[in-house]
Scaffold this active site. Sequence first.
Site, PDB file in Angstrom:
ATOM      1  N   CYS A  22       5.552   7.444  23.802  1.00 25.17           N
ATOM      2  CA  CYS A  22       6.509   6.462  24.314  1.00 25.17           C
ATOM      3  C   CYS A  22       6.563   5.212  23.449  1.00 25.17           C
ATOM      4  O   CYS A  22       7.496   4.420  23.563  1.00 25.17           O
ATOM      5  CB  CYS A  22       6.151   6.080  25.752  1.00 25.17           C
ATOM      6  N   GLY A  29       0.824  -1.197   0.000  1.00 27.83           N
ATOM      7  CA  GLY A  29       0.000   0.000   0.000  1.00 27.83           C
ATOM      8  C   GLY A  29       0.864   1.255   0.000  1.00 27.83           C
ATOM      9  O   GLY A  29       0.556   2.244  -0.678  1.00 27.83           O
ATOM     10  N   THR A  30       1.953   1.211   0.754  1.00 23.93           N
ATOM     11  CA  THR A  30       2.869   2.349   0.803  1.00 23.93           C
ATOM     12  C   THR A  30       3.407   2.678  -0.585  1.00 23.93           C
ATOM     13  O   THR A  30       3.434   3.841  -1.006  1.00 23.93           O
ATOM     14  CB  THR A  30       4.025   2.028   1.778  1.00 23.93           C
ATOM     15  N   GLN A  74      -7.621   1.451   4.859  1.00 17.64           N
ATOM     16  CA  GLN A  74      -8.350   0.948   6.020  1.00 17.64           C
ATOM     17  C   GLN A  74      -9.772   0.500   5.693  1.00 17.64           C
ATOM     18  O   GLN A  74     -10.376  -0.240   6.460  1.00 17.64           O
ATOM     19  CB  GLN A  74      -8.394   2.007   7.129  1.00 17.64           C
ATOM     20  N   SER A 126      -4.087  -1.658   0.323  1.00 14.98           N
ATOM     21  CA  SER A 126      -3.083  -2.616   0.777  1.00 14.98           C
ATOM     22  C   SER A 126      -3.756  -3.930   1.154  1.00 14.98           C
ATOM     23  O   SER A 126      -4.661  -3.961   1.985  1.00 14.98           O
ATOM     24  CB  SER A 126      -2.381  -2.016   1.994  1.00 14.98           C
ATOM     25  N   ALA A 127      -3.290  -5.039   0.551  1.00  8.17           N
ATOM     26  CA  ALA A 127      -3.997  -6.314   0.693  1.00  8.17           C
ATOM     27  C   ALA A 127      -3.937  -6.887   2.098  1.00  8.17           C
ATOM     28  O   ALA A 127      -4.878  -7.542   2.540  1.00  8.17           O
ATOM     29  CB  ALA A 127      -3.443  -7.331  -0.303  1.00  8.17           C
ATOM     30  N   HIS A 128      -2.830  -6.685   2.819  1.00 10.27           N
ATOM     31  CA  HIS A 128      -2.726  -7.358   4.121  1.00 10.27           C
ATOM     32  C   HIS A 128      -3.631  -6.708   5.162  1.00 10.27           C
ATOM     33  O   HIS A 128      -3.736  -7.201   6.282  1.00 10.27           O
ATOM     34  CB  HIS A 128      -1.271  -7.443   4.593  1.00 10.27           C
TER      35      HIS A 128
END
Lengths: 460, 460
Positions: free
Chosen positions: A320, A69-70, A177, A194-196
């Site tokens: 954090c 996807g990136t 998403q 993005s497939a995953h």
Amino acid sequence: MPYFDAASAAPLHPVARQALLAALDEGWADPARLYREGRRARMLLDAAREAAAEAVGCRPDELVFTPSGTRAVHAGISGALAGRRRVGDRLVVSAVEHSSVLHAGEAHTAAGGTVTEVPVGRSGAVDPEVFAAALDSRTALACLQSANHEVGTEQPVAEVAEACRAAGVPLLVDAAQSLGWGPVPEGWSLLAASAHKWGGPAGVGLLAVRKGVRFAPQGPADERESGRAPGFENLPAIVAAAASLRAVRAEAAAEAERLRGLVDRIRVRVPELVPDVEVVGDPVRRLPHLVTFSCLYVDGETLLHELDREGFSVSSGSSCTSSTLTPSHVLRAMGVLSEGNVRVSLPAGTTGQDVDRFLELLPGLVGSVRDRFGAPEPAAAPGGSEALVVDSLGKRCPIPVIELAKVIGRVPVGGTVTVLSDDEAARLDIPAWCEMRGQEYVGEEPSPKGGTAYLVRRVS
Amino acid sequence: MPYFDAASAAPLHPVARQALLAALDEGWADPARLYREGRRARMLLDAAREAAAEAVGCRPDELVFTPSGTRAVHAGISGALAGRRRVGDRLVVSAVEHSSVLHAGEAHTAAGGTVTEVPVGRSGAVDPEVFAAALDSRTALACLQSANHEVGTEQPVAEVAEACRAAGVPLLVDAAQSLGWGPVPEGWSLLAASAHKWGGPAGVGLLAVRKGVRFAPQGPADERESGRAPGFENLPAIVAAAASLRAVRAEAAAEAERLRGLVDRIRVRVPELVPDVEVVGDPVRRLPHLVTFSCLYVDGETLLHELDREGFSVSSGSSCTSSTLTPSHVLRAMGVLSEGNVRVSLPAGTTGQDVDRFLELLPGLVGSVRDRFGAPEPAAAPGGSEALVVDSLGKRCPIPVIELAKVIGRVPVGGTVTVLSDDEAARLDIPAWCEMRGQEYVGEEPSPKGGTAYLVRRVS
């Protein structure tokens, strides 16, 4: 062992697994070759493209598969910006886009372009009118996610698409998403996903570019995937990704309904069970499976660790838990509390029992983390001086907010507390605490002792 | 059904398949996350990186996984060029590099840089002294493949690496074709490779960058893979790729020996069985599993089709099998015949029977294709005019060479034949035919009728 981080990655869907195994046998050859193994691979690739295009709502020749996807986002933004270079060099994005979009924007800035970030409200959504006002005749491209990956808020894509159409600006929608839940509203020019995220394997993204959108692929040329995604096609994974998308879509309506109920249970019960919690994100216009809340006086990493020990896998936008020790840019843009932040995103099949056990455990875990940090007791007798200074320099989130909360009761109503802090999270969390507590956040100024001085006036 | 195109892609190695299945269950989560599924994924990624680094001969922190060999080459070249921008903008590559290298070079040229191509001899190898002479103080990067993907010739990597070291120029080695057979000789600075060439899955390449090499990743930033390969890691495939590399390396010595014998059989027998054939590539310094030959008076695409009908999958560098109708740049750089070109690359496990059946069928198939094109009979009675002109304008490979061969016997020794052709393959194949036939290639000039006039003098 409930895994509650589907927004990061989901286990492989059984249909995807089956398709992957079949395609490993049938689709390992080069689809550009003319011999039978190549032709078979080409047929699998064509069929996967047709299935994915149908789910996306575009023509097969408008869609290419990318390695993630990136990479889809990077290729889409750079190609669209280059295709409209003569129009102008302005890129307009929402302030809460995925880091891949913001990083592509930074690369654009480094190359001499301009990036405008459209702010969001406290729910995380852009205002379509504000977005529209950011578009001008020199805008080459606008980007808006379909729904936010950290807080689940759906963006007003249809309204923004209409504004883009009116302004003659192409709109890239990052649908990472939401694509598994359903198609993106009409009106987009480019779409990335993005497939995953939908139960497909890693290694597959998709980029759709509508016919007629000016697009000039950047980087070295390559003959594969219409010149938009260089390198040998990751075919078995592409086949599995397309099969999985079709399968999750078939189950999407029922599963969304079910998960929405479970998320509602978390949205309602967490603030009842745990004091000093802020549930963030739009309560209605949101992804069905995702909810985010922040717990005052809690260190996010410690809370995640405690949840992990109990078998719950969640993520966090607290400073954090980030390598840069800055709070999530999404929470920052929304102006909401970032300390003790927990994102719960339920994978398909999550049971009510899993959610109930989470709700059962959470109050105790938050309480024990707060005890460890010495969080303030609610309410304390007023009195004492008119103005206090708390030196929290060198102390990290959630300490500055804890120290503020501990002393606010010691000044009379109308009095002030100044918190000195060099922790980046304080800039977000002190105003957010004031908002939650009904106190007045006056502002910040550089502290003579280093760091920043945050001024708070007690009003209740 | 023998598949003879391992240089394009190989079926998944059984070990890779097993590793992939296990990693689909264990390695689907985000390795950047702190919870147990993330930690497990991180451990698998680290272990795969260590195994791959050991096979490559580098440190694990010098190696990143990319989505393909092509992306590894692109990222390696752009990062190394940017890292040494202050030194200069010259890129030196051999003329027979993979298209991914040449395309990266074109992108560099488009951005204002300079690319120098080092020529090769008729065997396909660069001369280390010629390569060394191309390096200068403004050279940012040199690229040399470990072995050629079309003709199998090994390049003198060690000697060129030494020349690069002496000149202070980093050397990127594209090891796509050879890494499964063994490590690349010492001395490289960057190394790229592709898993699906060694029985790993598609979707995985690797890029190693030695510590101390100046490297500035290009494109949008990303935190994964040391900032050198953006996007969610294709983890199950990475695990499978590393497992497969280890497995093929364990079998490499014995299998190389065996396949070398089979390839020798093809190298020796094809010219005995088929007249007018040129076997190309270095007969000794070569990949164990790959052999390429070209058949005069044959259309490559038709021959591939005939072989496919008989169950043999091979590839070709002939112009007719390329989408641009130009012969392979490798054959062109070597100055060898491109028509009727066949590349045979044997996957592990190929049997002697498969090779024998190929040798049995080939003569008949070549003969029938030649009959279809009306190829010339060997030898014809001399006599006739001193200078003939053959108009082959508008005709494609192999027709211009066939027509030349048909009339050369009609001019006396010392006489000339001029071939008019607008087929790009003729520029390579007419001189190559002269070389094979012991005739003199005089040269080319623009033809007044369009296309090019190729002048050949009969000397035997």
